[in-house]
Design a protein around this motif. Structure first.
Motif, PDB file in Angstrom:
ATOM      1  N   LEU A   1       1.717   6.740  -6.735  1.00  0.00           N
ATOM      2  CA  LEU A   1       0.901   7.188  -7.161  1.00  0.00           C
ATOM      3  C   LEU A   1       1.050   8.658  -7.365  1.00  0.00           C
ATOM      4  CD1 LEU A   1      -2.519   5.107  -6.371  1.00  0.00           C
ATOM      5  CD2 LEU A   1      -2.068   5.834  -8.373  1.00  0.00           C
ATOM      6  N   LYS A   2       1.878   9.255  -6.238  1.00  0.00           N
ATOM      7  CA  LYS A   2       2.137  10.411  -5.697  1.00  0.00           C
ATOM      8  C   LYS A   2       3.221  10.312  -6.767  1.00  0.00           C
ATOM      9  CE  LYS A   2       1.127  10.818  -1.340  1.00  0.00           C
ATOM     10  NZ  LYS A   2       2.273  11.183   0.035  1.00  0.00           N
TER      11      LYS A   2
ATOM     12  N   GLY B   1       0.363  -1.121  -0.238  1.00  0.00           N
ATOM     13  CA  GLY B   1      -0.086  -0.189   0.075  1.00  0.00           C
ATOM     14  C   GLY B   1       0.717   0.911  -0.438  1.00  0.00           C
ATOM     15  N   ALA B   2       1.802   1.043   1.145  1.00  0.00           N
ATOM     16  CA  ALA B   2       3.084   2.482   0.600  1.00  0.00           C
ATOM     17  C   ALA B   2       3.376   2.630  -0.493  1.00  0.00           C
ATOM     18  CB  ALA B   2       3.784   2.304   2.009  1.00  0.00           C
TER      19      ALA B   2
ATOM     20  N   GLU C   1       1.380   4.324  -2.782  1.00  0.00           N
ATOM     21  CA  GLU C   1       1.200   5.033  -2.513  1.00  0.00           C
ATOM     22  C   GLU C   1       2.016   6.379  -3.298  1.00  0.00           C
ATOM     23  OE1 GLU C   1      -1.868   8.580  -1.306  1.00  0.00           O
ATOM     24  OE2 GLU C   1      -2.067   6.429  -1.337  1.00  0.00           O
TER      25      GLU C   1
END
Length: 136
Positions: A56-57, A49-50, A53
């Motif tokens: 995506l950033k 998940g990290a 994320e």
């Protein structure tokens, strides 16, 4: 004979208890393995998940920056056309090219007015420079 039956029943009960204890220990060991596996899966899920994320950033940042990228060839070609139109005295065409370029690049009317002002200054300089060129 009752004592022998009682002893046999006691031994059978003890054997059954021993088997049940072994089964409970084996189940407890399997449960421990499952709990550890579950903990590792949860940790991997958090890490994934990290990482997702962060990706995506990064992608969002890249797309935001890409929106502001300008093709150098387009700008070079447009400026070249403007200079040619100004040199040939076709100010209206130069303004049209600049206006269209500003629309493509997302420019605002203030920028267009500034460019028109600069074109006018260049034309005035060119008119001043021409008589000097003829004098020699």
């Amino acid at each position: 004979r009752e004592i022998a039956e009682a002893n046999a029943a006691r031994e059978a009960g003890a054997e059954e208890l021993r088997r049940a204890t072994e089964a409970a220990q084996a189940a407890s060991a399997r449960e421990g393995e499952h709990v550890e596996r579950y903990r590792r899966v949860e940790e991997e899920l958090r890490e994934t998940g990290a990482a997702l994320e962060a990706l995506l950033k990064e992608k969002s940042k890249h797309l935001d920056e890409r929106e502001h990228l300008v093709d150098r060839r387009l700008v070079t070609s447009t400026l070249s056309q403007c200079l040619e139109h100004i040199a040939s005295g076709q100010r209206a065409l130069a303004e049209q090219v600049l206006s269209q370029t500003l629309q493509v690049l997302g420019g605002v009317s203030e920028e267009a007015a500034e460019l028109r002002r600069r074109i006018k200054e260049l034309e005035q300089r060119q008119q001043v420079a021409e008589p000097l060129g003829d004098a020699f």
